[in-house]
Each structure stands twice: as C-alpha cells, then as structure tokens.
Scaffold this active site. Structure first.
Site, short mmCIF file in Angstrom:
data_model
loop_
_atom_site.label_atom_id
_atom_site.label_comp_id
_atom_site.label_asym_id
_atom_site.label_seq_id
_atom_site.Cartn_x
_atom_site.Cartn_y
_atom_site.Cartn_z
N GLY A 1 -6.33 12.69 -56.05
CA GLY A 1 -6.68 11.37 -56.55
C GLY A 1 -6.54 11.29 -58.06
O GLY A 1 -6.39 12.30 -58.75
N GLY A 2 -6.56 10.08 -58.59
CA GLY A 2 -6.50 9.89 -60.03
C GLY A 2 -5.13 9.51 -60.52
O GLY A 2 -4.23 9.18 -59.75
N HIS B 1 -1.81 19.53 -68.01
CA HIS B 1 -2.27 20.91 -67.90
C HIS B 1 -1.43 21.77 -68.84
O HIS B 1 -0.22 21.53 -68.99
CB HIS B 1 -2.13 21.44 -66.48
CG HIS B 1 -3.01 20.75 -65.48
ND1 HIS B 1 -4.34 20.50 -65.71
CD2 HIS B 1 -2.74 20.26 -64.24
CE1 HIS B 1 -4.86 19.89 -64.67
NE2 HIS B 1 -3.91 19.73 -63.76
N SER C 1 -10.39 20.50 -64.57
CA SER C 1 -9.77 21.15 -65.73
C SER C 1 -10.67 20.92 -66.94
O SER C 1 -11.13 19.81 -67.18
CB SER C 1 -8.36 20.60 -66.00
OG SER C 1 -8.38 19.20 -66.22
N CYS D 1 -5.59 9.91 -67.46
CA CYS D 1 -6.41 9.30 -66.42
C CYS D 1 -6.47 7.77 -66.53
O CYS D 1 -7.40 7.14 -66.03
CB CYS D 1 -7.83 9.88 -66.43
SG CYS D 1 -7.84 11.66 -66.15
#
Length: 246
Positions: free
Chosen positions: A95-96, A101, A184, A200
């Site tokens: 999701g999101g 990263h 994270s 996000c």
C-alpha cells in the site's frame, strides 16, 4: 546515546494468541550487512510469507539496506515521480505511494501471521508505528503518529511553528493473512535522494533522519533498540542466519 530505560508501548501490543501457532518458537530476526537487490529481496520475502501461511516456517523480521531506488505503491500517482531517470523505479504491491530506499536507511520487512495475532489491519499498522516511536524514544527523539497520514513524524519547531518531517515510512501488504513489506527508518541516508519523488504523496512536509536531527548513529546502533522495541510489542525473537546469496 541510547536511553536504556525499559520501553513502554501501551495498548499497541500485538502478540500471538496462546496455542495458535503451529510453528513453535520466536520470531526469526535476520540482518543483512550488505545492500540487497530489491527484486531478490521481494522474491525471498514472498516465499517466506507463503511458507509462514502454510505453517512451514516461523514468522520473520528481515533488516537490510537497498541500493538507491524508488518504489511505487498501489496508490502512487505519476505526477509524484519528479525525476524518473534518477534511480531505478520498482512497482510494488504494498500500500501507499512513492518512497525511497537507499544506503543509510534501515528497512525492516515484517512477515507476521495476522491470522494468529489479529486480523485488524488498523491495529497492526498502529503497532508498527508504536514500534518505531518506541525505538526513536530510546534516542530521546519524540516521534508521533498522525491520523491523516501513515508513518512517523518529528516536529521541527526550529523550521517553523507547524513544520514537521517524516522520519519513518510504513507500507504493508497481506496475503493469506500473512504480512509482508514493512517499515523504513531514516538513520543516515542522503536526504537529497528524496527530491526525486513526492514521498508518500505528502507535499506539505519534508523528511528527516537521525543524523539530520544531530544524532550521529549507525544502522548497527539502531538495530539493538529496534529489536528491543519489537519484542515489547510482538514477542520474543531469535537470530536467523542470512545466506550469502540473499
């Protein structure tokens, strides 16, 4: 310095129900020292989640780093990918929206059997937030959750009265009631790498890290309180060795 006071996580404990787990024993705790290829990590995680669902493997948390990359969640909007050629972009089933990263960021993939804990996904996400907040409290960082946006946030009064930055992200997926993907935590990443996306989907607020907050700590120094806080909420863990190929 890490605050050695015992962590208190309040109402967000998320234990297994007594007698519900066909695989006896603690949650496996894996740590990879070298950066792990994203697609290889996803393949391993999905296979482990399937094994957990079959009762053939214990639950697992995997701590790692990735090389620099962007991931697009199921709600990602094309306009939020500001620099599509900067780093590899991976579509992912979590999701999101878009997230980054890279080195200096502690990623924790969390594979838990929610059927034997609770099928309440909101409670599960709240427990992940509580885990991060308790971890950060051990460094005397006051982090907070928000009702209108997922993740963990730090107020930045030195930047303005209503300014806050995101220090940790959460993105989960559930299959056969086993969770995967996870969290994270920004320890010491290059924060400029976030400029290639709208993290996000949140334009109003920025991102921060422990080092950006004036705490020169390493991933290894974060891992110990991260594990302690996890055990307070989810239960005891045991080290599982990581094969060199993963």
């Amino acid at each position: 310095m890490v605050n050695a006071t015992r962590l208190t996580v309040g109402p967000h404990a998320f234990p297994k129900r007594p007698g519900s787990d066909p695989v006896a024993g603690p949650v496996a705790w894996r740590v990879s020292d070298a950066p792990v290829d994203y697609q290889a990590a996803i393949a391993w995680m999905e296979a482990r989640a399937e094994a957990i669902a079959r009762g053939a493997a214990p639950e697992c948390v995997w701590l790692l780093e990735h090389p620099p990359l962007y991931t697009a969640g199921t709600s990602a909007r094309p306009e939020d990918l500001v620099a599509p050629d900067r780093f590899p972009v991976h579509a992912t089933g979590r999701g999101g929206q878009y997230t980054y990263h890279g080195p200096g960021q502690r990623v924790a993939y969390v594979m838990l059997d929610l059927d034997r804990r609770s099928r309440d996904l909101r409670a599960y996400v709240a427990s992940l937030e509580a885990w991060l907040i308790a971890t950060l409290a051990s460094f005397n960082v006051r982090a907070e959750r928000r009702e209108d946006r997922v993740g963990v946030w730090v107020r930045r009064p030195e930047k303005g009265p209503e300014v806050e930055d995101k220090i940790a992200a959460i993105g989960i997926r559930v299959r056969r009631w086993v969770s995967f993907h996870g969290i994270s935590l920004n320890v010491e990443p290059d924060l400029a790498h976030f400029d290639g996306i709208v993290p996000c989907g949140v334009r109003r607020h920025g991102v921060t890290s422990l080092v950006d907050l004036g705490l020169p700590v390493s991933l290894a120094e974060v891992d110990m309180p991260l594990r302690a806080a996890f055990e307070e909420i989810f239960g005891v863990t045991a080290i599982e060795e990581v094969a060199n190929a993963v």
